[in-house]
Each structure stands twice: as C-alpha cells, then as structure tokens.
Design a protein around this motif. Sequence first.
Motif, mmCIF file in Angstrom:
data_model
loop_
_atom_site.group_PDB
_atom_site.id
_atom_site.type_symbol
_atom_site.label_atom_id
_atom_site.label_comp_id
_atom_site.label_asym_id
_atom_site.label_seq_id
_atom_site.Cartn_x
_atom_site.Cartn_y
_atom_site.Cartn_z
ATOM 1 N N TRP A 31 0.822 -1.210 0.000
ATOM 2 C CA TRP A 31 0.000 0.000 0.000
ATOM 3 C C TRP A 31 0.859 1.264 0.000
ATOM 4 O O TRP A 31 0.351 2.358 -0.145
ATOM 5 N N LEU B 16 -1.658 4.257 -0.194
ATOM 6 C CA LEU B 16 -2.906 4.256 -0.948
ATOM 7 C C LEU B 16 -3.886 3.473 -0.090
ATOM 8 O O LEU B 16 -3.577 2.379 0.383
ATOM 9 N N ASP B 17 -5.047 4.044 0.152
ATOM 10 C CA ASP B 17 -5.973 3.459 1.114
ATOM 11 C C ASP B 17 -6.741 2.284 0.534
ATOM 12 O O ASP B 17 -6.939 2.174 -0.672
ATOM 13 N N ASP B 18 -7.156 1.402 1.416
ATOM 14 C CA ASP B 18 -7.959 0.237 1.059
ATOM 15 C C ASP B 18 -8.842 -0.057 2.265
ATOM 16 O O ASP B 18 -8.345 -0.286 3.361
ATOM 17 N N PHE B 19 -10.155 -0.017 2.056
ATOM 18 C CA PHE B 19 -11.108 -0.150 3.162
ATOM 19 C C PHE B 19 -11.732 -1.531 3.266
ATOM 20 O O PHE B 19 -12.574 -1.772 4.121
ATOM 21 N N ALA B 20 -11.325 -2.462 2.416
ATOM 22 C CA ALA B 20 -11.874 -3.823 2.463
ATOM 23 C C ALA B 20 -11.437 -4.528 3.750
ATOM 24 O O ALA B 20 -10.463 -4.127 4.391
ATOM 25 N N GLN C 34 -7.692 -5.264 5.149
ATOM 26 C CA GLN C 34 -6.805 -4.433 4.330
ATOM 27 C C GLN C 34 -6.340 -3.230 5.151
ATOM 28 O O GLN C 34 -6.563 -3.165 6.351
ATOM 29 N N LEU C 35 -5.684 -2.277 4.532
ATOM 30 C CA LEU C 35 -4.951 -1.226 5.233
ATOM 31 C C LEU C 35 -5.739 -0.518 6.329
ATOM 32 O O LEU C 35 -5.306 -0.469 7.482
ATOM 33 N N ASP C 36 -6.890 0.042 6.006
ATOM 34 C CA ASP C 36 -7.637 0.811 7.004
ATOM 35 C C ASP C 36 -8.032 -0.056 8.198
ATOM 36 O O ASP C 36 -7.902 0.364 9.343
#
Length: 134
Positions: A21, A60-64, A67-69
């Motif tokens: 990310w 780079l964000d990922d809300f799944a 994943q990152l968030d």
Amino acid sequence: MSVMVLFNAFVEINAVNMSGWGKQGALAMEAAALDASVFGDGWVKNVAGMKSGTLSVDFLDDFAASQLDSLLWPLFGTVVAFKVRPDAGAISTSNPQYSGSILLNQHNVGGSLGELAAKSLSLPLSGAVTRATA
C-alpha cells in the motif's frame, strides 16, 4: 558512488508487511542540539541531547476487510513495532533494516474528488531505533 532508486521499499508495522500500500516513506531521526557555551567562548558549543524521530509514510488506502484501514484503525493510540528497508530483499550492508517502535497518534481518511484515496501519516518514534545489516 552508487545510487539507488526506490522501487520496492519495505514497510512493516505491527508485524504486518504494508509495503503493498506504500507510495512514499521516510525515517527521519535527530538529536537535540544543546548549547554548552560558557563565558569566554567565541563560538557556540553544541552537545547532543535527547534523540527523536518520525516515520512518515504515504499509503494508498484500502477499506476492504483485512486491508490497510482495518489493520491500522485498531492500532490508533498505541505504540507498535516497525521495520523499514530501502528494498524488500534480504537485510545486508547495502540494504540495512531500521527497526523500533512508533506511536500511531494519527489516522486519517479522505482525499480530493477524482483522486486516489490515501493516508499520509507522520508517526513519532517511541524509544531507540536499531540498524541491522545482517
């Protein structure tokens, strides 16, 4: 003199490889400059004081799920381990690993219309940083 282009930097936070990310990263460290000058000195004499630093990372964000968030949110307000290397390859004299602890005192969500969702975090160090070459 050799130079290096960052193509595959390694960023691990709380034992999770977050390199996939990452878009930008920097580990900045400094020692406070304390004035040790006395009467009669013609120049300022500085000595090193407390050391501090910051791990800055743009993701780079990922809300799944998973994943990152969702990985960073539970860490908000806690001190966790980090590791960074210029390249994701093996630790070596030309690819040192810096490790220590950071305080996740920030969490942000958002961006601009038509832009990629991203997180830009500037996280203070908590304690000493070590440098490994093997």
